[in-house]
Scaffold this motif. Structure first.
Motif, PDB file in Angstrom:
ATOM      1  N   VAL A  94       0.879  -1.186   0.000  1.00 31.39           N
ATOM      2  CA  VAL A  94       0.000   0.000   0.000  1.00 31.39           C
ATOM      3  C   VAL A  94       0.910   1.228   0.000  1.00 31.39           C
ATOM      4  O   VAL A  94       1.712   1.413   0.926  1.00 31.39           O
ATOM      5  CB  VAL A  94      -0.923  -0.005   1.240  1.00 31.39           C
ATOM      6  CG1 VAL A  94      -1.699   1.311   1.344  1.00 31.39           C
ATOM      7  CG2 VAL A  94      -1.871  -1.195   1.185  1.00 31.39           C
ATOM      8  N   PHE A  95       0.774   2.039  -1.045  1.00 28.07           N
ATOM      9  CA  PHE A  95       1.701   3.161  -1.226  1.00 28.07           C
ATOM     10  C   PHE A  95       1.306   4.368  -0.377  1.00 28.07           C
ATOM     11  O   PHE A  95       0.667   5.291  -0.863  1.00 28.07           O
ATOM     12  CB  PHE A  95       1.758   3.566  -2.705  1.00 28.07           C
ATOM     13  CG  PHE A  95       2.244   2.471  -3.626  1.00 28.07           C
ATOM     14  CD1 PHE A  95       3.295   1.635  -3.265  1.00 28.07           C
ATOM     15  CD2 PHE A  95       1.653   2.280  -4.875  1.00 28.07           C
ATOM     16  CE1 PHE A  95       3.746   0.631  -4.126  1.00 28.07           C
ATOM     17  CE2 PHE A  95       2.102   1.286  -5.748  1.00 28.07           C
ATOM     18  CZ  PHE A  95       3.146   0.456  -5.368  1.00 28.07           C
ATOM     19  N   GLY A  96       1.682   4.333   0.883  1.00 28.50           N
ATOM     20  CA  GLY A  96       1.500   5.490   1.746  1.00 28.50           C
ATOM     21  C   GLY A  96       0.230   5.453   2.566  1.00 28.50           C
ATOM     22  O   GLY A  96      -0.842   5.166   2.037  1.00 28.50           O
ATOM     23  N   ASN A  97       0.381   5.731   3.886  1.00 26.36           N
ATOM     24  CA  ASN A  97      -0.824   5.873   4.741  1.00 26.36           C
ATOM     25  C   ASN A  97      -0.755   7.163   5.549  1.00 26.36           C
ATOM     26  O   ASN A  97      -1.336   7.276   6.619  1.00 26.36           O
ATOM     27  CB  ASN A  97      -1.035   4.655   5.644  1.00 26.36           C
ATOM     28  CG  ASN A  97       0.040   4.538   6.706  1.00 26.36           C
ATOM     29  OD1 ASN A  97       1.073   5.212   6.630  1.00 26.36           O
ATOM     30  ND2 ASN A  97      -0.201   3.694   7.696  1.00 26.36           N
ATOM     31  N   ASP A  98      -0.019   8.133   4.961  1.00 28.13           N
ATOM     32  CA  ASP A  98       0.112   9.427   5.645  1.00 28.13           C
ATOM     33  C   ASP A  98      -0.443  10.561   4.788  1.00 28.13           C
ATOM     34  O   ASP A  98       0.011  11.694   4.861  1.00 28.13           O
ATOM     35  CB  ASP A  98       1.589   9.678   5.984  1.00 28.13           C
ATOM     36  CG  ASP A  98       2.493   9.615   4.762  1.00 28.13           C
ATOM     37  OD1 ASP A  98       2.010   9.251   3.654  1.00 28.13           O
ATOM     38  OD2 ASP A  98       3.685   9.945   4.897  1.00 28.13           O
ATOM     39  N   TYR A  99      -1.416  10.233   3.937  1.00 24.80           N
ATOM     40  CA  TYR A  99      -2.069  11.284   3.135  1.00 24.80           C
ATOM     41  C   TYR A  99      -3.154  11.965   3.974  1.00 24.80           C
ATOM     42  O   TYR A  99      -3.682  11.357   4.927  1.00 24.80           O
ATOM     43  CB  TYR A  99      -2.718  10.661   1.884  1.00 24.80           C
ATOM     44  CG  TYR A  99      -1.712  10.285   0.807  1.00 24.80           C
ATOM     45  CD1 TYR A  99      -1.233  11.241  -0.084  1.00 24.80           C
ATOM     46  CD2 TYR A  99      -1.256   8.964   0.674  1.00 24.80           C
ATOM     47  CE1 TYR A  99      -0.327  10.900  -1.068  1.00 24.80           C
ATOM     48  CE2 TYR A  99      -0.351   8.618  -0.320  1.00 24.80           C
ATOM     49  CZ  TYR A  99       0.116   9.592  -1.188  1.00 24.80           C
ATOM     50  OH  TYR A  99       1.014   9.263  -2.165  1.00 24.80           O
ATOM     51  N   PRO A 100      -3.513  13.197   3.615  1.00 27.76           N
ATOM     52  CA  PRO A 100      -4.570  13.897   4.362  1.00 27.76           C
ATOM     53  C   PRO A 100      -5.962  13.376   3.986  1.00 27.76           C
ATOM     54  O   PRO A 100      -6.786  14.082   3.400  1.00 27.76           O
ATOM     55  CB  PRO A 100      -4.382  15.362   3.925  1.00 27.76           C
ATOM     56  CG  PRO A 100      -3.732  15.283   2.584  1.00 27.76           C
ATOM     57  CD  PRO A 100      -2.904  14.028   2.566  1.00 27.76           C
ATOM     58  N   THR A 101      -6.199  12.107   4.289  1.00 23.74           N
ATOM     59  CA  THR A 101      -7.502  11.470   4.036  1.00 23.74           C
ATOM     60  C   THR A 101      -7.907  10.759   5.329  1.00 23.74           C
ATOM     61  O   THR A 101      -7.044  10.549   6.198  1.00 23.74           O
ATOM     62  CB  THR A 101      -7.385  10.410   2.908  1.00 23.74           C
ATOM     63  OG1 THR A 101      -6.431   9.417   3.321  1.00 23.74           O
ATOM     64  CG2 THR A 101      -6.948  11.026   1.588  1.00 23.74           C
TER      65      THR A 101
END
Ligand code: NAD
Ligand code: UD1
Length: 340
Positions: free
Chosen positions: A219-226
């Motif tokens: 999973v490419f990234g879990n630090d997005y503003p979502t």
């Protein structure tokens, strides 16, 4: 009399699903495909599903002589132009290939259409033309361009070509469809998405993990503003997308000139939500790990699809769960894709 539709790239993922809709709705279908990213086996599968074997030409759309034969042999009402290369990563490695293939083929196609008095075209554009948008959802009136890879550049350029021609030729009717993220497969499980090599896109990656071809999803990234930190996309069932092309052909009857529609659901789904929906729908486990962001990914991308509803009656029928079920049904029945 049946209307004849020329489908370029008609053996590909979206093209093949659209061909079924066309045949089932009384159109005569002529396909041209170079097989650069598809298999001839798709034609057999289309025949099994519909009972009709569409006329098929194995030409590159850049092949003027070949295209001349097609336009001379058939009285074409409209062209649906799917043919194109679509890998963002590959386009960065080989930009010239993408300009030549995608823009070059469209130039030849438009020339032949003009010579043969064919005024109607439905073009496969992409949400990627919106570049780095400032707000969501995306409207057709939002600015396009400001894109960062050659694949996206070809879509912007072709949209501009269509705009230019329609300015000078009031008879010309280009329907530009900006697809969001197609997933899912025909309910028969006979056709579906069959990428070459390791998939770049999320759903084919998930199904290949599920079938045991790949060990684990990254999973490419879990630090997005979502809300859950993973990226949000507008996943649309490919059969709903295919149906949108039927509506576009109906729209062409009105001689609309140049029109642009987003084809999406209007609903965003995160990477983790999609993985969970897949596991719940299919009762299979998808091992995954969180890794770093993929360069160039947008935190969010989803459509406002009201215009397609207002002007064409476009409404999606299938849910994310349906898409997950159908993608898995296809992959399970065809663990090696079209290579039996
Ligand atoms: P696909 O690769 O499965 O299908 C494209 C087909 O076009 C293939 O069968 C390929 O062999 C053929 N083709 C490519 N170049 C050709 C050429 N020069 N002459 C003849 N045939 C050629 O891709 P798809 O997912 O079905 O996408 C169809 C179209 O929709 C493409 O233009 C793509 O850029 C666009 N699109 C796709 C997505 C997506 O996520 N799948 C999203 C937005 C837009
Ligand atoms: C890709 C294309 C885009 C195209 C769109 C629809 C890129 C950079 N962009 O975008 O031009 O219009 O498909 O075809 O390729 N993900 C993972 N792990 C994976 C694969 C994907 O976490 O192994 C994530 C991605 O980071 C993204 C989401 O899943 O957040 C969806 O990815 P993908 O299916 O590649 O679609 P797009 O990013 O929308």
């Amino acid at each position: 009399m049946k209307k004849t539709i020329l489908v370029t790239g008609g053996l590909g993922y979206i093209g093949s699903h659209t061909v079924i809709e066309l045949i089932e709705n009384g159109y005569e279908v002529v396909i041209v495909d170079s097989l650069v990213n598809s298999k001839l086996e798709v034609l057999n599968r289309l025949e099994t599903i519909t009972g009709v074997r569409p006329t098929f030409y194995e030409y590159d759309v850049r092949d003027e002589e070949g295209m001349e034969k097609i336009f001379s042999n058939h009285d074409i009402f409209a062209v649906i132009h799917f043919a194109g290369l679509k890998s963002v990563g590959e386009s960065v490695q080989k930009p010239q290939l993408y300009y030549d293939n995608n823009i070059g083929s469209t130039e030849v196609l438009l020339k032949k259409m003009k010579e043969h008095g064919v005024h109607n075209i439905v073009f496969s554009s992409s949400a990627t033309v919106y570049g780095q948008p400032e707000r969501m959802p995306l409207y057709e009136t939002d600015p396009i361009g400001n894109v960062t890879n050659p694949y996206a550049e070809t879509k912007v350029k072709i949209e501009e070509m269509l705009e230019e021609i329609s300015k000078n030729d009031p008879e010309f009717n280009p329907v530009i469809l900006r697809y969001f993220n197609p997933i899912g497969a025909h309910k028969s499980g006979l056709i579906g998405e069959d990428p070459n090599g390791i998939p770049n896109n999320l759903m084919p990656y998930i199904t290949q993990v599920a079938v045991g071809k790949l060990p684990m999803l990254s999973v490419f990234g879990n630090d997005y503003p979502t809300p859950d930190g993973t990226c949000i996309r507008d996943y649309i069932h490919v059969v709903d997308l295919a149906h949108g092309h039927l509506l576009a052909l109906k729209k062409l009857e009105e001689k609309p000139g140049r029109v642009i529609y987003n084809l999406g659901t209007g609903v965003g789904t995160s990477v983790l939500e999609l993985i969970n929906a897949f596991m719940e729908a299919n009762h299979v486990n998808i091992p995954y790990k969180i890794v770093g962001r993929r360069p160039g990914d947008l935190p969010q991308s989803y459509a406002n699809a009201d215009k397609a509803f207002r002007e064409m009656g476009f409404k999606t029928k299938y849910t994310i769960v349906d898409s997950c079920r159908d993608s898995w049904n296809w992959q399970k029945k065809n663990p090696k894709g079209f290579d039996k």
